[in-house]
Scaffold this active site. Structure first.
Site, PDB file in Angstrom:
ATOM      1  N   SER A   1      -0.003   0.129  -0.391  1.00  0.00           N
ATOM      2  CA  SER A   1      -1.210   0.114  -1.139  1.00  0.00           C
ATOM      3  C   SER A   1      -1.201   0.626  -2.496  1.00  0.00           C
ATOM      4  O   SER A   1      -1.903   0.118  -3.362  1.00  0.00           O
ATOM      5  CB  SER A   1      -2.502   0.722  -0.601  1.00  0.00           C
ATOM      6  OG  SER A   1      -2.415   1.935  -0.278  1.00  0.00           O
TER       7      SER A   1
ATOM      8  N   TYR B   1      -0.563  -6.256   2.109  1.00  0.00           N
ATOM      9  CA  TYR B   1      -0.317  -5.006   2.216  1.00  0.00           C
ATOM     10  C   TYR B   1      -1.032  -4.072   2.882  1.00  0.00           C
ATOM     11  O   TYR B   1      -2.279  -4.488   3.465  1.00  0.00           O
ATOM     12  CB  TYR B   1      -0.414  -4.413   0.545  1.00  0.00           C
ATOM     13  CG  TYR B   1      -1.741  -4.228   0.060  1.00  0.00           C
ATOM     14  CD1 TYR B   1      -2.565  -3.162   0.085  1.00  0.00           C
ATOM     15  CD2 TYR B   1      -2.503  -5.461  -0.351  1.00  0.00           C
ATOM     16  CE1 TYR B   1      -3.726  -3.089  -0.218  1.00  0.00           C
ATOM     17  CE2 TYR B   1      -3.529  -5.358  -0.872  1.00  0.00           C
ATOM     18  CZ  TYR B   1      -4.488  -4.249  -0.975  1.00  0.00           C
ATOM     19  OH  TYR B   1      -5.701  -4.073  -1.335  1.00  0.00           O
ATOM     20  N   CYS B   2      -0.466  -3.099   3.247  1.00  0.00           N
ATOM     21  CA  CYS B   2      -1.313  -1.985   4.076  1.00  0.00           C
ATOM     22  C   CYS B   2      -1.096  -0.606   3.478  1.00  0.00           C
ATOM     23  O   CYS B   2      -0.521  -0.768   2.479  1.00  0.00           O
ATOM     24  CB  CYS B   2      -0.939  -1.961   5.672  1.00  0.00           C
ATOM     25  SG  CYS B   2       0.959  -1.698   5.894  1.00  0.00           S
ATOM     26  N   LYS B   3      -1.577   0.478   3.999  1.00  0.00           N
ATOM     27  CA  LYS B   3      -1.137   1.793   3.413  1.00  0.00           C
ATOM     28  C   LYS B   3       0.116   1.991   3.050  1.00  0.00           C
ATOM     29  O   LYS B   3       0.243   2.275   2.118  1.00  0.00           O
ATOM     30  CB  LYS B   3      -1.658   2.913   4.413  1.00  0.00           C
ATOM     31  CG  LYS B   3      -1.506   4.316   3.708  1.00  0.00           C
ATOM     32  CD  LYS B   3      -2.309   5.524   4.532  1.00  0.00           C
ATOM     33  CE  LYS B   3      -2.179   6.596   3.708  1.00  0.00           C
ATOM     34  NZ  LYS B   3      -2.005   7.766   4.438  1.00  0.00           N
TER      35      LYS B   3
ATOM     36  N   SER C   1       0.929  -4.723   7.478  1.00  0.00           N
ATOM     37  CA  SER C   1       1.525  -5.920   6.688  1.00  0.00           C
ATOM     38  C   SER C   1       2.645  -6.746   6.942  1.00  0.00           C
ATOM     39  O   SER C   1       2.812  -7.879   6.991  1.00  0.00           O
ATOM     40  CB  SER C   1       1.648  -5.578   5.250  1.00  0.00           C
ATOM     41  OG  SER C   1       2.720  -4.322   5.163  1.00  0.00           O
TER      42      SER C   1
END
Length: 154
Positions: free
Chosen positions: A16, A86-88, A94
């Site tokens: 992220s 995306y992810c964290k 993701s």
């Protein structure tokens, strides 16, 4: 380090922090973002967005988003755009969505798709529950293919 990892000409994966760097996104020509989280922010750019509201928890049902996300990634690419998923941390959620896309539209096996994602972004590691959902999806895609082949041959 801020970076977007390229999986195909129209698909990128990141965490992220990188996803919210508007200069990085502009430089890569990103036109669509899939945010695979419940709380991570979206970039400030005015681009297409889709949120997949799941936690990185093996009990989460990420499977129900596979087709919708894959279709969105493919649609953006056909329109000449690029999608960032995306992810964290850019590791589990993701990676799972990107792997599902590669299986559906690039006709790769789960192992081939995952190895492509892992070679572009070595940190990826879907959690156990997401991996099981990808295995189920691989079987579903094979069944759909058999069904499509039998209806065109009949």
């Amino acid at each position: 380090m801020l970076q977007l990892c390229k999986l195909t000409d129209s698909l990128l994966i990141s965490n992220s922090r990188s996803a919210c760097d508007d200069g990085l996104l502009s430089g890569e020509g990103v036109t669509f973002c899939i945010n695979v989280s419940k709380q991570q922010p979206f970039p400030g750019l005015r681009i297409g967005i889709l949120r997949v509201p799941v936690f990185d928890d093996p009990a989460e049902n990420i499977h129900k988003y596979f087709d919708r996300c894959a279709d969105a990634i493919e649609g953006a690419g056909k329109a000449g755009g690029k999608t960032l998923v995306y992810c964290k941390n850019g590791r589990s959620r993701s990676a799972t969505i990107c792997t599902a896309y590669l299986m559906k539209y690039r006709h790769l096996s789960l192992r081939e798709a995952f190895e492509l994602v892992k070679s572009a972004r070595p940190a990826v590691e879907p959690n156990e529950g997401f991996w099981e959902q990808l295995q189920r999806y691989e079987g579903e895609l094979q069944s759909r293919q058999i069904g499509a082949n039998s209806s065109t041959n009949g």
